[in-house]
Design a protein around this motif. Structure first.
Motif, mmCIF file in Angstrom:
data_model
loop_
_atom_site.group_PDB
_atom_site.id
_atom_site.type_symbol
_atom_site.label_atom_id
_atom_site.label_comp_id
_atom_site.label_asym_id
_atom_site.label_seq_id
_atom_site.Cartn_x
_atom_site.Cartn_y
_atom_site.Cartn_z
ATOM 1 N N MET A 264 -25.049 2.450 42.426
ATOM 2 C CA MET A 264 -25.348 3.645 41.998
ATOM 3 C C MET A 264 -26.625 4.201 42.023
ATOM 4 O O MET A 264 -26.995 5.107 41.625
ATOM 5 N N GLY A 265 -27.431 3.311 42.916
ATOM 6 C CA GLY A 265 -28.710 3.791 43.256
ATOM 7 C C GLY A 265 -29.476 3.708 41.993
ATOM 8 O O GLY A 265 -30.680 4.389 41.776
ATOM 9 N N GLY A 266 -29.410 2.639 41.005
ATOM 10 C CA GLY A 266 -30.100 2.326 39.875
ATOM 11 C C GLY A 266 -31.098 1.268 40.023
ATOM 12 O O GLY A 266 -30.962 0.269 40.542
ATOM 13 N N LYS A 267 -32.096 1.385 39.273
ATOM 14 C CA LYS A 267 -33.170 0.654 38.932
ATOM 15 C C LYS A 267 -33.952 0.730 37.717
ATOM 16 O O LYS A 267 -33.910 1.875 37.035
ATOM 17 N N LEU A 268 -34.437 -0.386 37.151
ATOM 18 C CA LEU A 268 -34.918 -0.296 35.928
ATOM 19 C C LEU A 268 -36.435 0.184 36.316
ATOM 20 O O LEU A 268 -37.122 -0.460 37.068
ATOM 21 N N ASP B 186 -29.790 7.374 41.373
ATOM 22 C CA ASP B 186 -29.879 8.185 42.589
ATOM 23 C C ASP B 186 -28.377 8.351 42.691
ATOM 24 O O ASP B 186 -28.000 7.411 43.668
ATOM 25 N N ILE B 187 -27.753 9.202 42.139
ATOM 26 C CA ILE B 187 -26.350 9.339 42.284
ATOM 27 C C ILE B 187 -25.656 9.989 43.468
ATOM 28 O O ILE B 187 -26.258 11.189 43.624
ATOM 29 N N GLY B 188 -25.099 9.464 44.575
ATOM 30 C CA GLY B 188 -24.516 10.413 45.541
ATOM 31 C C GLY B 188 -23.218 10.901 45.070
ATOM 32 O O GLY B 188 -22.623 10.787 44.046
ATOM 33 N N THR B 189 -22.564 11.839 46.040
ATOM 34 C CA THR B 189 -21.375 12.689 45.847
ATOM 35 C C THR B 189 -20.257 11.541 45.622
ATOM 36 O O THR B 189 -19.016 11.845 45.363
ATOM 37 N N ASP B 190 -20.499 10.556 46.177
ATOM 38 C CA ASP B 190 -19.379 9.705 46.204
ATOM 39 C C ASP B 190 -18.803 8.982 44.610
ATOM 40 O O ASP B 190 -17.458 8.973 44.482
ATOM 41 N N TYR B 191 -19.304 9.575 43.605
ATOM 42 C CA TYR B 191 -19.263 9.507 42.214
ATOM 43 C C TYR B 191 -18.903 10.560 41.504
ATOM 44 O O TYR B 191 -19.268 10.675 40.181
ATOM 45 N N PHE C 123 -18.388 7.254 35.091
ATOM 46 C CA PHE C 123 -19.808 6.725 35.660
ATOM 47 C C PHE C 123 -21.202 7.087 34.970
ATOM 48 O O PHE C 123 -22.100 6.436 34.781
ATOM 49 N N VAL C 124 -21.109 8.171 34.349
ATOM 50 C CA VAL C 124 -22.065 8.812 33.348
ATOM 51 C C VAL C 124 -22.156 7.546 32.026
ATOM 52 O O VAL C 124 -23.114 7.083 31.896
ATOM 53 N N THR C 125 -20.967 7.340 31.692
ATOM 54 C CA THR C 125 -20.985 6.232 30.366
ATOM 55 C C THR C 125 -21.390 5.035 30.966
ATOM 56 O O THR C 125 -22.037 4.086 30.237
ATOM 57 N N ALA C 126 -21.099 4.609 32.255
ATOM 58 C CA ALA C 126 -21.520 3.195 32.733
ATOM 59 C C ALA C 126 -22.977 3.112 32.941
ATOM 60 O O ALA C 126 -23.716 2.138 32.605
#
Length: 141
Positions: free
Chosen positions: A22-26, A41-46, A57-60
């Protein structure tokens, strides 16, 4: 004791695959306050409806930030099991760069209460979460 930059680098190196997908990083951590911040950095696949991030995905993302705040605060914690999680959607969370913050508000030995926020690129709060989780600790010895 590790400094903030070391903690962030190690956490990102060993982050769960779903965070990376999901393009995530601490990007920030305050181990004393039991808080951390992720960037996604969320793409439109989500997304559904073209660019609105699906609620699960917001909850995740919120769950990841809240749980990492605990893992980084207390190295004896080896697992957190959500007993309850509530997500409130205040605005549509759209694809793009998101800032997700998580922190503990009250912690016992076996239970922790946590909260989290999602902000869009414009700094607008789009979603919040609160959770109660059971803490699993490494065996003593």
């Amino acid at each position: 004791m590790k400094n903030k930059e070391q903690i962030i680098a190690e956490s990102n190196q060993h982050s769960p695959k779903f965070i990376r997908l999901m393009g995530g990083k601490l990007v920030d951590v305050d181990t004393e306050k039991c808080a951390c911040t992720f960037e996604f950095d969320i793409g439109t696949d989500y997304c559904h409806s073209i660019d609105i991030v699906q609620g699960g995905f917001v909850t995740a993302m919120l769950d990841a930030a809240m749980s990492h705040a605990m893992f980084l605060h207390d190295p004896d914690i080896v697992g957190l099991s959500s007993l309850e999680i509530k997500t409130s959607y205040l605005e549509p969370t759209r694809a793009g760069k998101l800032r997700v913050e998580g922190w503990a508000i009250k912690q016992g030995y076996k239970i922790v209460f946590m909260e989290g926020h999602v902000y869009n690129e414009d700094g607008i709060l789009t979603a919040t979460a609160s959770t109660v989780s059971k803490i699993s600790r490494a065996p003593a010895g």
